[in-house]
Design a protein around this motif. Structure first.
Motif, PDB file in Angstrom:
ATOM      1  N   GLY A  78       1.000  -1.480  -0.525  1.00  0.00           N
ATOM      2  CA  GLY A  78      -0.041   0.307   0.241  1.00  0.00           C
ATOM      3  C   GLY A  78       0.360   1.728   0.138  1.00  0.00           C
ATOM      4  N   THR A  79       0.107   2.536  -0.525  1.00  0.00           N
ATOM      5  CA  THR A  79       1.105   3.248  -0.744  1.00  0.00           C
ATOM      6  C   THR A  79      -0.058   4.735   0.024  1.00  0.00           C
ATOM      7  OG1 THR A  79       0.365   4.577  -2.619  1.00  0.00           O
ATOM      8  CG2 THR A  79       2.622   3.159  -1.884  1.00  0.00           C
ATOM      9  N   ILE A  80      -0.203   5.514   0.523  1.00  0.00           N
ATOM     10  CA  ILE A  80      -0.670   6.759   0.030  1.00  0.00           C
ATOM     11  C   ILE A  80      -1.417   7.630  -1.055  1.00  0.00           C
ATOM     12  CG2 ILE A  80      -1.302   9.569   1.181  1.00  0.00           C
ATOM     13  CD1 ILE A  80      -0.389   8.053   3.359  1.00  0.00           C
ATOM     14  N   GLY A  81      -0.624   7.267  -2.181  1.00  0.00           N
ATOM     15  CA  GLY A  81      -1.320   7.572  -3.499  1.00  0.00           C
ATOM     16  C   GLY A  81      -2.554   6.228  -3.836  1.00  0.00           C
ATOM     17  N   ALA A  82      -2.037   4.830  -3.542  1.00  0.00           N
ATOM     18  CA  ALA A  82      -2.786   3.977  -4.163  1.00  0.00           C
ATOM     19  C   ALA A  82      -4.425   4.663  -2.738  1.00  0.00           C
ATOM     20  CB  ALA A  82      -2.512   2.385  -3.538  1.00  0.00           C
ATOM     21  N   LEU A 112      -7.981  14.694   3.198  1.00  0.00           N
ATOM     22  CA  LEU A 112      -7.977  16.269   1.988  1.00  0.00           C
ATOM     23  C   LEU A 112      -7.454  15.733   1.031  1.00  0.00           C
ATOM     24  CD1 LEU A 112      -6.354  17.201   5.368  1.00  0.00           C
ATOM     25  CD2 LEU A 112      -7.447  18.424   4.892  1.00  0.00           C
ATOM     26  N   LEU A 113      -6.839  15.101   0.650  1.00  0.00           N
ATOM     27  CA  LEU A 113      -6.841  14.574  -0.786  1.00  0.00           C
ATOM     28  C   LEU A 113      -7.898  14.622  -1.511  1.00  0.00           C
ATOM     29  CD1 LEU A 113      -3.380  12.248   0.155  1.00  0.00           C
ATOM     30  CD2 LEU A 113      -3.153  14.782  -0.554  1.00  0.00           C
ATOM     31  N   THR A 114      -9.367  14.194  -1.035  1.00  0.00           N
ATOM     32  CA  THR A 114      -9.689  13.180  -1.689  1.00  0.00           C
ATOM     33  C   THR A 114     -10.879  14.967  -1.760  1.00  0.00           C
ATOM     34  OG1 THR A 114      -9.935  11.392  -0.338  1.00  0.00           O
ATOM     35  CG2 THR A 114     -11.697  12.303  -1.109  1.00  0.00           C
ATOM     36  N   PHE A 134       2.536  11.974   7.791  1.00  0.00           N
ATOM     37  CA  PHE A 134       2.371  11.211   8.611  1.00  0.00           C
ATOM     38  C   PHE A 134       4.146  10.565   8.223  1.00  0.00           C
ATOM     39  CE2 PHE A 134       0.027   7.976   7.301  1.00  0.00           C
ATOM     40  CZ  PHE A 134       0.735   6.912   7.197  1.00  0.00           C
ATOM     41  N   THR A 135       3.419  10.029   7.230  1.00  0.00           N
ATOM     42  CA  THR A 135       4.820   9.299   6.755  1.00  0.00           C
ATOM     43  C   THR A 135       6.618   9.380   7.350  1.00  0.00           C
ATOM     44  OG1 THR A 135       4.386  10.162   4.823  1.00  0.00           O
ATOM     45  CG2 THR A 135       4.616   7.599   5.082  1.00  0.00           C
ATOM     46  N   GLU A 136       6.756  11.198   6.916  1.00  0.00           N
ATOM     47  CA  GLU A 136       7.718  11.390   7.755  1.00  0.00           C
ATOM     48  C   GLU A 136       8.570  11.387   9.001  1.00  0.00           C
ATOM     49  OE1 GLU A 136      11.597  13.465   5.948  1.00  0.00           O
ATOM     50  OE2 GLU A 136       9.772  12.598   4.347  1.00  0.00           O
ATOM     51  N   TYR A 137       7.417  12.634   9.685  1.00  0.00           N
ATOM     52  CA  TYR A 137       7.752  12.996  11.346  1.00  0.00           C
ATOM     53  C   TYR A 137       7.130  11.471  12.155  1.00  0.00           C
ATOM     54  CZ  TYR A 137       2.325  14.311  10.577  1.00  0.00           C
ATOM     55  OH  TYR A 137       1.145  13.793  11.065  1.00  0.00           O
ATOM     56  N   LEU A 138       6.900  10.692  11.652  1.00  0.00           N
ATOM     57  CA  LEU A 138       6.254   9.707  12.288  1.00  0.00           C
ATOM     58  C   LEU A 138       6.625   8.420  11.927  1.00  0.00           C
ATOM     59  CD1 LEU A 138       4.613   8.471  14.521  1.00  0.00           C
ATOM     60  CD2 LEU A 138       2.490   8.098  12.906  1.00  0.00           C
ATOM     61  N   LEU A 139       7.253   8.257  10.860  1.00  0.00           N
ATOM     62  CA  LEU A 139       7.613   6.882  10.624  1.00  0.00           C
ATOM     63  C   LEU A 139       9.675   7.137  10.000  1.00  0.00           C
ATOM     64  CD1 LEU A 139       5.511   4.974   7.978  1.00  0.00           C
ATOM     65  CD2 LEU A 139       5.040   5.213  10.365  1.00  0.00           C
ATOM     66  N   TRP A 140       9.418   7.776   9.860  1.00  0.00           N
ATOM     67  CA  TRP A 140      11.343   8.264   9.087  1.00  0.00           C
ATOM     68  C   TRP A 140      11.615   8.152   9.786  1.00  0.00           C
ATOM     69  CZ3 TRP A 140      14.122   6.307   6.159  1.00  0.00           C
ATOM     70  CH2 TRP A 140      15.252   6.350   5.101  1.00  0.00           C
ATOM     71  N   ASN A 172       8.937   1.899   0.438  1.00  0.00           N
ATOM     72  CA  ASN A 172       8.088   2.576  -0.928  1.00  0.00           C
ATOM     73  C   ASN A 172       6.706   3.526  -0.304  1.00  0.00           C
ATOM     74  OD1 ASN A 172       7.270   2.435  -3.687  1.00  0.00           O
ATOM     75  ND2 ASN A 172       5.619   1.598  -3.630  1.00  0.00           N
ATOM     76  N   LEU A 173       6.074   2.923   0.588  1.00  0.00           N
ATOM     77  CA  LEU A 173       5.258   3.590   1.535  1.00  0.00           C
ATOM     78  C   LEU A 173       5.621   4.696   1.572  1.00  0.00           C
ATOM     79  CD1 LEU A 173       2.132   3.973   2.919  1.00  0.00           C
ATOM     80  CD2 LEU A 173       3.451   3.255   4.865  1.00  0.00           C
ATOM     81  N   ILE A 174       6.799   5.144   2.084  1.00  0.00           N
ATOM     82  CA  ILE A 174       8.032   6.826   2.335  1.00  0.00           C
ATOM     83  C   ILE A 174       8.004   7.671   1.383  1.00  0.00           C
ATOM     84  CG2 ILE A 174       9.812   7.721   3.976  1.00  0.00           C
ATOM     85  CD1 ILE A 174       9.437   4.979   5.802  1.00  0.00           C
ATOM     86  N   GLU A 175       8.611   6.952   0.811  1.00  0.00           N
ATOM     87  CA  GLU A 175       9.166   7.295  -0.356  1.00  0.00           C
ATOM     88  C   GLU A 175       7.765   7.619  -1.941  1.00  0.00           C
ATOM     89  OE1 GLU A 175      13.228   5.254  -1.037  1.00  0.00           O
ATOM     90  OE2 GLU A 175      11.611   4.769  -2.255  1.00  0.00           O
ATOM     91  N   GLU A 176       7.050   7.066  -1.692  1.00  0.00           N
ATOM     92  CA  GLU A 176       6.318   7.543  -2.096  1.00  0.00           C
ATOM     93  C   GLU A 176       5.271   8.458  -1.943  1.00  0.00           C
ATOM     94  OE1 GLU A 176       1.843   7.873  -4.202  1.00  0.00           O
ATOM     95  OE2 GLU A 176       2.413   7.388  -2.516  1.00  0.00           O
ATOM     96  N   ALA A 177       4.990   8.189  -0.794  1.00  0.00           N
ATOM     97  CA  ALA A 177       4.173   9.551  -0.460  1.00  0.00           C
ATOM     98  C   ALA A 177       4.619  11.334  -0.330  1.00  0.00           C
ATOM     99  CB  ALA A 177       4.254   9.223   1.221  1.00  0.00           C
ATOM    100  N   THR A 178       5.466  11.261  -0.666  1.00  0.00           N
ATOM    101  CA  THR A 178       6.778  12.528  -0.694  1.00  0.00           C
ATOM    102  C   THR A 178       5.549  12.969  -1.947  1.00  0.00           C
ATOM    103  OG1 THR A 178       8.122  11.941  -2.205  1.00  0.00           O
ATOM    104  CG2 THR A 178       8.432  12.083   0.132  1.00  0.00           C
ATOM    105  N   ARG A 179       5.148  12.591  -2.968  1.00  0.00           N
ATOM    106  CA  ARG A 179       4.222  13.436  -3.617  1.00  0.00           C
ATOM    107  C   ARG A 179       3.267  13.977  -3.058  1.00  0.00           C
ATOM    108  NH1 ARG A 179       3.858   7.791  -7.878  1.00  0.00           N
ATOM    109  NH2 ARG A 179       6.092   6.979  -7.417  1.00  0.00           N
ATOM    110  N   HIS A 180       2.591  13.225  -1.820  1.00  0.00           N
ATOM    111  CA  HIS A 180       1.074  14.069  -1.715  1.00  0.00           C
ATOM    112  C   HIS A 180       1.528  14.674  -0.495  1.00  0.00           C
ATOM    113  CE1 HIS A 180      -0.052  11.010  -4.248  1.00  0.00           C
ATOM    114  NE2 HIS A 180       0.466  10.285  -3.869  1.00  0.00           N
TER     115      HIS A 180
END
Length: 254
Positions: A78-82, A112-114, A134-140, A172-180
């Motif tokens: 899964g990804t944020i975009g998906a 918000l994206l929706t 959250f993928t930045e400050y909560l995960l990475w 991939n979740l963390i990297e893809e999330a930067t687009r959103h």
């Protein structure tokens, strides 16, 4: 039979998978619940909202993202975009007319994206413990250098979670999330009423995230409600009462 005992329906996806969902008919504006990271639609907030909406004859939808709950797919894929695209599928194919989106944690980011993608369909937004970016400050950022190196090498790692099952973290979740990401943007062109509820004892997502989101929203009808003793899940009885009362006020235009 219990209100929530029925098997969920399935929304087929183009890739051959499906999203599990429950839909209650009723009047509009409808309400759609978007759950959090690793959560599913059987949680107390989702079922409380369903019961409340049925009680007042309001249409309501709750669903599981791919890799969550009763839906198809692997969580690690899964990804944020998906997941955001799946929220749009639910909005487009399972609802009609204006909708109020209720998003919990990651679900508030997807909400918000929706709203950015379908502004004409959104009557209001209600976020709980909004975990935008959250993928930045909560995960990475919480991974120490050895864990980051392990994630780069293995692509998927498992981390302990205070909420039960371990977190499965995919690179991939963390990297893809930067687009959103939203907090890097100077303004979010969302013009509908927005309510953001956040606990000040939230040890996962800082309450200041909700304030930062509020500052960037173009709408002037934005309120942030801080609960001094509230934690991340916002699932206590008093939290649920505030949730339904706030949603009721939004539905009545107050």
């Amino acid at each position: 039979m219990s209100l929530f005992a029925a098997k969920p329906e399935r929304l087929p996806l183009a890739d051959g998978g499906f999203l599990a969902y429950h839909r209650s008919p009723g009047s509009g504006p409808g309400v759609v619940f978007l759950g959090g990271f690793t959560s599913d639609m059987s949680g107390v907030k989702a079922t409380t909202l369903e019961r409340w909406c049925r009680g007042r004859g309001q249409s309501f939808v709750r669903f599981d993202y791919s890799g969550h709950g009763a839906s198809s797919g692997r969580f690690a894929d899964g990804t944020i975009g998906a997941w955001a695209a799946e929220a749009l599928e639910v909005l487009d194919r399972l609802t009609e007319g204006p909708q109020i989106l209720v998003g919990s944690s990651m679900g508030a980011w997807l909400m918000l994206l929706t709203a950015l993608a379908r502004p004409e369909r959104i009557a209001g937004l209600l976020g709980l413990a909004c975990a935008a970016d959250f993928t930045e400050y909560l995960l990475w950022e919480r991974l120490d250098p050895p864990l980051r190196e392990r994630l780069r090498r293995e692509r998927v790692i498992s981390l302990p979670s205070p909420y039960g099952e371990p977190y499965i973290i995919a690179l991939n979740l963390i990297e893809e999330a930067t687009r959103h990401r939203l907090l890097d943007r100077p303004e979010l062109p969302i013009h509908c009423p927005v309510r953001l509820i956040h606990g000040m004892r939230d040890t996962d997502v800082p309450w200041r995230i909700s304030v930062q989101v509020a500052e960037r929203l173009a709408s002037s009808d934005v309120r942030v409600m801080l609960l001094k003793d509230g934690e991340h899940t916002l699932s206590r009885e008093q939290d649920l009462i505030l949730l339904t009362r706030t949603l009721g006020d939004m539905l009545e235009g107050r």
